[in-house]
Design a protein around this motif. Sequence first.
Motif, PDB file in Angstrom:
ATOM      1  N   PHE A 318       1.088  -0.876   0.045  1.00  0.00           N
ATOM      2  CA  PHE A 318      -0.130  -0.151  -0.295  1.00  0.00           C
ATOM      3  C   PHE A 318       0.481   1.155  -0.305  1.00  0.00           C
ATOM      4  O   PHE A 318       0.481   2.094  -0.048  1.00  0.00           O
ATOM      5  CB  PHE A 318      -1.116  -0.032   0.960  1.00  0.00           C
ATOM      6  N   SER A 321       1.208   1.424  -3.802  1.00  0.00           N
ATOM      7  CA  SER A 321       0.519   1.754  -4.621  1.00  0.00           C
ATOM      8  C   SER A 321       0.335   2.676  -5.848  1.00  0.00           C
ATOM      9  O   SER A 321       0.495   2.623  -6.501  1.00  0.00           O
ATOM     10  CB  SER A 321      -0.040   0.423  -3.893  1.00  0.00           C
ATOM     11  N   ASN A 339      -5.222   3.180  -5.133  1.00  0.00           N
ATOM     12  CA  ASN A 339      -5.112   3.121  -4.087  1.00  0.00           C
ATOM     13  C   ASN A 339      -5.897   2.904  -3.051  1.00  0.00           C
ATOM     14  O   ASN A 339      -6.261   1.458  -2.316  1.00  0.00           O
ATOM     15  CB  ASN A 339      -4.081   3.669  -3.050  1.00  0.00           C
ATOM     16  N   ALA A 342      -8.147  -0.451  -4.057  1.00  0.00           N
ATOM     17  CA  ALA A 342      -7.199  -1.618  -3.867  1.00  0.00           C
ATOM     18  C   ALA A 342      -7.524  -2.179  -2.054  1.00  0.00           C
ATOM     19  O   ALA A 342      -7.555  -2.911  -1.709  1.00  0.00           O
ATOM     20  CB  ALA A 342      -5.377  -1.433  -3.340  1.00  0.00           C
ATOM     21  N   LEU A 345     -10.554  -3.925  -2.337  1.00  0.00           N
ATOM     22  CA  LEU A 345     -10.731  -4.817  -2.650  1.00  0.00           C
ATOM     23  C   LEU A 345      -9.967  -5.931  -1.296  1.00  0.00           C
ATOM     24  O   LEU A 345     -10.463  -6.975  -0.687  1.00  0.00           O
ATOM     25  CB  LEU A 345      -9.520  -5.337  -3.734  1.00  0.00           C
ATOM     26  N   ASN A 346      -9.297  -5.408  -0.470  1.00  0.00           N
ATOM     27  CA  ASN A 346      -8.782  -5.845   0.165  1.00  0.00           C
ATOM     28  C   ASN A 346     -10.052  -6.217   2.094  1.00  0.00           C
ATOM     29  O   ASN A 346     -10.138  -6.977   2.479  1.00  0.00           O
ATOM     30  CB  ASN A 346      -7.618  -4.935   1.279  1.00  0.00           C
ATOM     31  N   ILE A 398      -0.087  -3.660 -11.648  1.00  0.00           N
ATOM     32  CA  ILE A 398      -1.141  -3.555 -10.616  1.00  0.00           C
ATOM     33  C   ILE A 398      -2.088  -5.147 -10.875  1.00  0.00           C
ATOM     34  O   ILE A 398      -2.351  -5.621  -9.398  1.00  0.00           O
ATOM     35  CB  ILE A 398      -1.945  -2.978 -11.703  1.00  0.00           C
ATOM     36  N   ILE A 401      -0.588  -6.671  -7.469  1.00  0.00           N
ATOM     37  CA  ILE A 401      -0.682  -6.173  -6.361  1.00  0.00           C
ATOM     38  C   ILE A 401      -2.439  -6.694  -5.865  1.00  0.00           C
ATOM     39  O   ILE A 401      -2.043  -7.114  -4.882  1.00  0.00           O
ATOM     40  CB  ILE A 401      -0.530  -4.838  -6.558  1.00  0.00           C
ATOM     41  N   MET A 402      -3.083  -6.690  -7.163  1.00  0.00           N
ATOM     42  CA  MET A 402      -4.025  -6.790  -6.957  1.00  0.00           C
ATOM     43  C   MET A 402      -4.625  -8.354  -6.686  1.00  0.00           C
ATOM     44  O   MET A 402      -5.195  -9.126  -5.627  1.00  0.00           O
ATOM     45  CB  MET A 402      -5.222  -6.826  -7.993  1.00  0.00           C
ATOM     46  N   ILE A 405      -2.894  -8.843  -2.974  1.00  0.00           N
ATOM     47  CA  ILE A 405      -4.306  -8.944  -2.379  1.00  0.00           C
ATOM     48  C   ILE A 405      -5.177  -9.562  -1.606  1.00  0.00           C
ATOM     49  O   ILE A 405      -6.338 -10.185  -0.351  1.00  0.00           O
ATOM     50  CB  ILE A 405      -4.414  -6.998  -1.864  1.00  0.00           C
TER      51      ILE A 405
END
Length: 505
Positions: A318, A321, A339, A342, A345-346, A398, A401-402, A405
């Motif tokens: 984070f 990101s 961000n 994201a 999503l978390n 990206i 990262i997703m 998470i």
Amino acid sequence: MSAHNNVEAEHLNPPFKVEITPQQTEINQKQTWSKLLLLVAFATTLGAAVPTGYCIGVINAPATLMKSWCNETVHEKYGSWMSPGGLDVLWSSVVSVFLIGGAIGSLGGAGLANKFGRKACLFICAVLFIIGAVLFFFCRAAKSVEMLLLGRLIVGLASGLVTATQPMYLAELAPPAQRGTLGVFCGVGVTGGVVVGQVFSLADIFGTAERWHYALSAYVLLIIVCYLPSLLFPESPKFLYVIKSNREAAKRELMRLRGPDAIKLVDQEIAIMQAEVNDDMQSSSFGDVLRDKRFLLPLIIVCCFQGGQQLSGINAIFYYSVSIFTKAGFSEQNAQWANLGAGCLNLCISLLGPLLMATCKRRTLMMLSSSICSIFLFSIAFVLYYIESVSWFAWACIVCIMGYIFFYQFGLGPIPYFIGSELFEVAPRPVAMSMGSLASWACNFIIGMAFPSLQSAWGAFVFLPFSITCVLLCLLTKFYLPETLGRDPSEVAPLVAKGFRSKIK
């Protein structure tokens, strides 16, 4: 065999064990959530865990505005402007004193939980959060940086106490079949609180030079609302029965929690608690637990899981990101919104935690989560290193990262919060939860202090240690974590009592 060895043998093999019959297991599985249990679960999560996450997430967006205010306040009060380096040190203190408070609060959690009770600890947390909110609200009007620092320390103390006691409290209130489900509420609350803090600190809401103190203190409304029914909250029956030896009060609280039609389940839980009382080798103080060889392996697991959760890269992700989203072509403002997406999503994936913990094995989830997260972290390091050379690598980053998470919330996110309550019986449990919480806050502090410097020195390769941490957590789970789903701690504890010589089942 010598007397010493006899004692040690008894130490490693507790003489009293409760057998869980198929009929008792069926009773556990049929047990539904009572209204009181639901009230306590949601009220303590929204009133304790969410403010903890809120205080973590709210400080980032208005950081530039608050630093300017700190500089102006110091100039007005002491007659000189701070140097850029001095201002950075002051701001680092504002951020890190929260983590120091969290570590101290974690250590105090064991003593407070066994002396005053689990419920009383959460009341203490509420009082500390309210004091912190008052300091935040008035620090700007009072032009006092000291009030800001003191407020951050106090909410840090409250947050450390929350992470040490709330998962334990809910696990001890829950029926055996639902302990894992309730155990993840703290993690979900902290995750949700971070997102709420990020939202409230946006420039469109409270993230302005005139309103940032509202952002810092807004969580107090949630605490007041959630603690209005606090007189109805039950005390932990296990605390009353095992620690305070108050059998009647423990049974009364169990009947409130399970309902008048759950007499068989109440009798079963009373029998399990009696087994823990009969085990005269139980330890409860810090010194006793740390010296007891039976607790070496489970303590290592709890501390490694909670510390490893912070060292697995979630905070660094984070932190980094926004710049990744910018490289992918987003404007600075849109990158901040991405961000936030994201973070959402978390939160959304974390909401699956209760369902996953009720149906899936802990070992499977933890190994799946840590191994896949390790792959994604390695991929992020690789893609970031070549991000300027290949045009589509920004978007690939990206996706990584997703993906990270998404799988983080399968095991690395929720399980460390409550695994101590499933490995330890009642008496040593507060010490275990406090040590795990301390490891979490200490590693969080290390990441906060070291990551910017390591990022400057190592660049993209800063994510490789996080990847290695995930691999080590996967191996620790595979070889030393027993399966705890559907098992009472009195059944699990003997499985890890022989330390690294234990045979995991």
